[in-house]
Design a protein around this motif. Structure first.
Motif, PDB file in Angstrom:
ATOM      1  N   THR A  36      -0.639 -15.607   7.389  1.00 30.84           N
ATOM      2  CA  THR A  36      -0.053 -14.738   6.374  1.00 30.84           C
ATOM      3  C   THR A  36      -1.009 -13.609   6.011  1.00 30.84           C
ATOM      4  N   ALA A  37      -2.300 -13.938   5.862  1.00 30.66           N
ATOM      5  CA  ALA A  37      -3.292 -12.911   5.536  1.00 30.66           C
ATOM      6  C   ALA A  37      -3.326 -11.836   6.615  1.00 30.66           C
ATOM      7  N   ILE A  38      -3.228 -12.260   7.865  1.00 29.02           N
ATOM      8  CA  ILE A  38      -3.246 -11.312   8.983  1.00 29.02           C
ATOM      9  C   ILE A  38      -1.938 -10.525   9.022  1.00 29.02           C
ATOM     10  N   TYR A  39      -0.831 -11.217   8.899  1.00 30.18           N
ATOM     11  CA  TYR A  39       0.483 -10.567   9.005  1.00 30.18           C
ATOM     12  C   TYR A  39       0.667  -9.499   7.922  1.00 30.18           C
ATOM     13  N   LEU A  40       0.190  -9.778   6.725  1.00 28.18           N
ATOM     14  CA  LEU A  40       0.307  -8.802   5.650  1.00 28.18           C
ATOM     15  C   LEU A  40      -0.432  -7.513   5.984  1.00 28.18           C
ATOM     16  N   MET A  41      -1.452  -7.620   6.809  1.00 27.92           N
ATOM     17  CA  MET A  41      -2.220  -6.435   7.194  1.00 27.92           C
ATOM     18  C   MET A  41      -1.531  -5.656   8.318  1.00 27.92           C
ATOM     19  N   VAL A  42      -1.052  -6.375   9.338  1.00 29.65           N
ATOM     20  CA  VAL A  42      -0.563  -5.675  10.536  1.00 29.65           C
ATOM     21  C   VAL A  42       0.952  -5.547  10.602  1.00 29.65           C
ATOM     22  N   ASP A  88     -10.305  -4.501  11.378  1.00 31.33           N
ATOM     23  CA  ASP A  88     -10.958  -3.916  12.554  1.00 31.33           C
ATOM     24  C   ASP A  88      -9.922  -3.364  13.530  1.00 31.33           C
ATOM     25  N   TYR A  89      -8.850  -4.115  13.736  1.00 29.92           N
ATOM     26  CA  TYR A  89      -7.787  -3.661  14.637  1.00 29.92           C
ATOM     27  C   TYR A  89      -7.177  -2.359  14.118  1.00 29.92           C
ATOM     28  N   ILE A  90      -6.868  -2.336  12.824  1.00 35.74           N
ATOM     29  CA  ILE A  90      -6.252  -1.157  12.221  1.00 35.74           C
ATOM     30  C   ILE A  90      -7.173   0.051  12.367  1.00 35.74           C
ATOM     31  N   ARG A  91      -8.457  -0.156  12.125  1.00 32.10           N
ATOM     32  CA  ARG A  91      -9.409   0.948  12.250  1.00 32.10           C
ATOM     33  C   ARG A  91      -9.443   1.495  13.669  1.00 32.10           C
ATOM     34  N   TRP A 151      -3.681   3.645   6.666  1.00 29.53           N
ATOM     35  CA  TRP A 151      -3.635   3.250   8.078  1.00 29.53           C
ATOM     36  C   TRP A 151      -2.751   2.033   8.238  1.00 29.53           C
ATOM     37  N   GLY A 152      -2.865   1.102   7.284  1.00 34.51           N
ATOM     38  CA  GLY A 152      -2.090  -0.125   7.368  1.00 34.51           C
ATOM     39  C   GLY A 152      -0.734  -0.034   6.703  1.00 34.51           C
ATOM     40  N   ASP A 153      -0.462   1.071   6.002  1.00 32.65           N
ATOM     41  CA  ASP A 153       0.810   1.285   5.330  1.00 32.65           C
ATOM     42  C   ASP A 153       1.171   0.117   4.415  1.00 32.65           C
ATOM     43  N   MET A 154       0.156  -0.398   3.703  1.00 30.01           N
ATOM     44  CA  MET A 154       0.372  -1.540   2.813  1.00 30.01           C
ATOM     45  C   MET A 154       0.637  -1.065   1.390  1.00 30.01           C
ATOM     46  N   SER A 155       1.416  -1.844   0.664  1.00 32.29           N
ATOM     47  CA  SER A 155       1.642  -1.544  -0.752  1.00 32.29           C
ATOM     48  C   SER A 155       0.396  -1.950  -1.533  1.00 32.29           C
ATOM     49  N   PHE A 156       0.287  -1.462  -2.758  1.00 33.63           N
ATOM     50  CA  PHE A 156      -0.868  -1.847  -3.573  1.00 33.63           C
ATOM     51  C   PHE A 156      -0.821  -3.331  -3.916  1.00 33.63           C
TER      52      PHE A 156
END
Length: 192
Positions: A36-42, A88-91, A151-156
């Protein structure tokens, strides 16, 4: 002995003594949290699965090299490794970033792009590189929020959950990041 009832630390100890099934139990026990931690990022299931596997490869190497020392905190430690690998992947993947001002406008949109001459294009490219270089100078917490947001298009809310801070703290870090970039632009006379 019922391995399922053992603590993470006991499972790690037995794994290091050669009991491979203990690692399987650890992975199953913490899969949901780490994934879940990973999925929320990517936000991509297949990519998250790849990074999840990479996470446990890194965990295995760390355990085998006797570098794990966070007794009783295996789950949060594993999730942190997963998040870091996702960042790291996102970067690496997102070389072109979007940086917004306090009104939410893309900083690069201020650049005159319509019918630009070769000279204008060179200046715009230099300006974009300058701004990206300034982002690298931000304090790590501010840079992390900016990367996740743009870069990750994540919400706050997602950023807050991923980094373990409140939404207000995540918003504050973003505000400080943008203010710091503006100040550095003024100091270095970066024109936009």
């Amino acid at each position: 002995m019922n391995l399922q009832k053992l603590s993470d630390q006991e499972l790690i100890h037995l794994y290091l003594k050669g009991n491979e099934s203990c690692l399987e139990i650890l992975i199953k026990r913490h899969k949901r949290t780490v994934f879940t931690a990973i999925y929320l990022m990517v936000r991509d299931r297949m990519l998250a699965e790849d990074i999840f596997q990479e996470t446990f490869i890194k965990i295995i190497k760390t355990l085998r090299n006797n570098r794990y020392n966070e007794e009783g905190k295996f789950g949060p430690w594993a999730a942190r490794i997963g998040r870091n690998l996702a960042i790291d992947y996102i970067r690496k993947k997102k070389r072109d970033m979007t940086i917004t001002d306090s009104e939410g406008n893309d900083i690069f949109s201020y650049l005159r792009i319509a019918e630009e001459s070769v000279e204008d294009k060179i200046i715009r490219n230099q300006t974009e590189r300058s701004i990206k270089d300034l982002v690298k100078l931000l304090p790590e917490e501010q840079k992390q929020v900016l990367i996740m947001r743009h870069w990750g298009d994540m919400s706050f809310k997602e950023i807050a959950e991923t980094t373990g801070v409140s939404i207000n703290t995540a918003l504050g870090r973003m505000r400080y990041a943008l203010n710091n970039i503006r100040k550095m632009m003024e100091q270095q006379s970066v024109k936009v």
